[in-house]
Design an enzyme around this catalytic site. Structure first.
Site, PDB file in Angstrom:
ATOM      1  N   ASN A 265       0.682  -1.101  -0.034  1.00  0.00           N
ATOM      2  CA  ASN A 265      -0.054  -0.008  -0.009  1.00  0.00           C
ATOM      3  C   ASN A 265       0.862   1.202   0.007  1.00  0.00           C
ATOM      4  OD1 ASN A 265      -3.050   0.808   2.016  1.00  0.00           O
ATOM      5  ND2 ASN A 265      -1.826   2.180   0.994  1.00  0.00           N
TER       6      ASN A 265
ATOM      7  N   ARG B  35      -0.956  -5.661   2.912  1.00  0.00           N
ATOM      8  CA  ARG B  35      -1.878  -5.523   1.644  1.00  0.00           C
ATOM      9  C   ARG B  35      -1.080  -4.565   0.397  1.00  0.00           C
ATOM     10  NH1 ARG B  35      -3.927  -2.093   5.724  1.00  0.00           N
ATOM     11  NH2 ARG B  35      -3.552   0.172   5.353  1.00  0.00           N
TER      12      ARG B  35
ATOM     13  N   GLN C  36      -2.134  -2.490  -3.305  1.00  0.00           N
ATOM     14  CA  GLN C  36      -3.171  -1.267  -3.544  1.00  0.00           C
ATOM     15  C   GLN C  36      -3.313  -1.927  -5.112  1.00  0.00           C
ATOM     16  OE1 GLN C  36      -1.916   2.894  -3.056  1.00  0.00           O
ATOM     17  NE2 GLN C  36      -3.654   3.056  -1.513  1.00  0.00           N
TER      18      GLN C  36
ATOM     19  N   ASP D 153     -11.097   3.687   0.308  1.00  0.00           N
ATOM     20  CA  ASP D 153     -11.335   3.610   1.450  1.00  0.00           C
ATOM     21  C   ASP D 153     -12.267   5.005   2.428  1.00  0.00           C
ATOM     22  OD1 ASP D 153      -8.801   4.679   1.193  1.00  0.00           O
ATOM     23  OD2 ASP D 153      -7.924   3.981   3.071  1.00  0.00           O
TER      24      ASP D 153
ATOM     25  N   GLU E  44      -6.367  16.574  -2.037  1.00  0.00           N
ATOM     26  CA  GLU E  44      -6.534  15.469  -2.490  1.00  0.00           C
ATOM     27  C   GLU E  44      -7.807  14.829  -3.119  1.00  0.00           C
ATOM     28  OE1 GLU E  44      -6.636  11.253   0.160  1.00  0.00           O
ATOM     29  OE2 GLU E  44      -7.349  13.060   1.243  1.00  0.00           O
TER      30      GLU E  44
END
Length: 498
Positions: free
Chosen positions: A161, A170, A172, A277, A461
């Site tokens: 990630n 994990r 991405q 998320d 963002e």
């Protein structure tokens, strides 16, 4: 003792996160211990019951807080938005990491970070950041970042990630093959051979468990055995515990949820791997975060990315004159494409949607993930036309495309728009001749980004595309400025449409 042990469930870690010593839970996991973790935990155990003990003071005594980069940076009001982005690249650049400090995984080459709370490299963000680096002529930095990701594949076995130890469970969305394509645009097709071993290793990570999956055991790591025997992919973290960087949020949701703790944490972590998320696309009940069931979902966009990875590996073998292996991967890509059409084309919605592998049904929620088949040129013209009509009638807002049609308070839902999804939508529409709609999306997004920059001096963002005078909200943390992928996509769209 490995530094990541500070994130194991120790009384200190739990107390710092649950008592919100720092407003953002990510702050503590990015701190650097000043002495061995064992010693710090022993001192905490001994001191926490003493009169006048102050937890924040203990933490700041025993840990070095994360360095806040460019805290003194101020926008030059005389710069236009393009000049601002060009000057920001330097602010967002990090030098190679000499050694591991705290949770940061060292990288051998310089890299660009998103900005704000994100002081490390992020996997899928970086592709969209690279689009802007290309427009800025920063080809060497693109090469550095691709080589960093290649380094991670060869040393860890996959691209996490981000380059933090707490992300080691994990990955991405797998955009590595698209990064390699960018390198090919800059240096020519021949470079593809250099990255073939890493591309295959990336593919093996996502396909791990293919040999042991069966009708009795349909789920294996990132794989799902579908009803007609096809293998498709899902998001799935290796761990089933609360995320260290969002520990308090996960624990509080666990108390509100009606599903078993381990299952909830698995779904939350898988949602984090998706990059979305969070969004109601992962919920059974669109208004209820506690019904998250990410690992049961076969996401349309993830499988399109893996289709593209299969095609890229085939191309690499073709360049090596290994037609037999090239054909193997082309066959895999063809099978996946057929399966995506079968399970993810939603006739009733006239849109590509995710698939619920447990209820054996197509999800009815429409999201911008549905543009992925257009972006990767996998859709039929008829399906692309239907998707374009829905984008225009339902998703297109004053500031661009909204991520979903549902307002839930989650950051990957309405009214928010995100740079990577605008880019994929614009390119997808162009691929199928919907040039006027593509231009409308691009120009509205450019205008919104520019207006907010002129108003605030920042590139954000995410953006509120519905009410362009309001800031984007939702999610687990405040809006971040910087911002890598916004900068990249904005420069790339301005090159095309201005």
């Amino acid at each position: 003792m490995k530094q990541k042990e500070i994130f194991e469930l120790s009384p200190l870690f739990e107390d710092v996160q649950m008592q919100q010593v720092f407003e953002d839970g990510k702050t503590f996991v990015d701190c650097i211990p000043k002495q061995s973790v064992e010693l710090i935990l022993a001192e905490y155990q001994q001191g926490k019951s003493q009169p006048g003990f102050d937890l924040r003071s203990f933490v700041t005594t025993h840990f070095e807080l994360p360095h806040v980069f460019a805290s003194d940076y101020h926008t030059d009001a005389l710069q236009d938005v393009k000049e601002h982005i060009h000057s920001l690249w330097k602010v967002l650049t990090r030098k190679p990491d000499a050694e591991q400090k705290g949770s940061l995984i060292p990288l051998p080459n310089p890299y660009i970070v998103p900005g704000g709370r994100f002081g490390e490299v992020y996997y899928w963000d970086s592709y969209f950041t690279m689009l802007g680096l290309k427009e800025s002529g920063m080809y060497e930095m693109i090469g550095n970042m691709v080589n960093n990701f290649t380094h991670l594949i060869h040393t860890i076995g996959f691209i996490p990630n981000g380059n933090r130890t707490y992300y080691l469970g994990r990955s991405q969305p797998p955009f590595y093959a698209l990064m390699v394509e960018l390198m090919m645009e800059i240096k020519g097709e021949a470079v593809l051979a250099n990255y073939l071993p890493a591309l295959e290793k990336e593919y093996q990570f996502w396909m791990m468990g293919a040999d042991s999956i069966s009708a009795e055991h349909r789920f294996e790591k990132h794989l799902v055995l579908m009803e007609e025997g096809e293998l498709l992919n899902r998001y799935c973290d290796a761990y089933h515990t609360a995320r260290p960087e969002s520990y308090r949020e996960d624990v509080e949701l666990m108390h509100a949820a009606k599903q078993p703790t381990e299952a909830l944490y698995a779904h939350l972590r898988a949602g984090a791997e998706s990059g979305w998320d969070y969004s109601c696309r992962w919920f059974k009940s669109e208004d209820d975060f506690a019904t998250i069931h990410t690992i049961e979902i076969v996401p349309v966009d993830l499988n399109c990315l893996l289709f593209h990875l299969e095609e890229t590996i085939a191309k690499a073998y073709k360049l090596k004159d290994d037609d037999k292996t090239a054909q193997k991967y082309l066959d895999l890509a063809a099978q996946r494409k057929q399966a995506i059409h079968h399970y993810c084309w939603n006739e009733s919605q006239q849109f590509f949607t995710d698939y619920d592998s447990v209820s054996h049904s197509k999800k009815q929620i429409k999201t911008l993930a549905g543009v992925a088949p257009l972006f990767f040129k996998m859709a039929t013209q008829e399906h692309a036309d239907a998707v374009a009509a829905t984008l225009e009638s339902e998703f297109l807002k004053d500031g661009g495309l909204t991520t979903t049609l549902k307002t839930t308070g989650q950051q990957w839902d309405a009214p928010n728009g995100w740079a990577p999804l605008q880019w994929m939508s614009v390119i997808g529409l162009e691929n199928y001749g919907h040039t006027e709609l593509a231009a409308a999306v691009a120009k509205r997004w450019i205008q919104l980004n520019t207006d907010v920059y002129q108003r605030t001096g920042k590139l954000m963002e995410k953006y509120n595309v519905v009410d362009t005078h309001l800031e984007a909200g939702g999610g687990e943390y405040a809006g971040q400025d910087g911002f890598g992928w916004t900068n990249g996509v904005l420069l790339a769209l301005m090159k095309k449409y201005e």
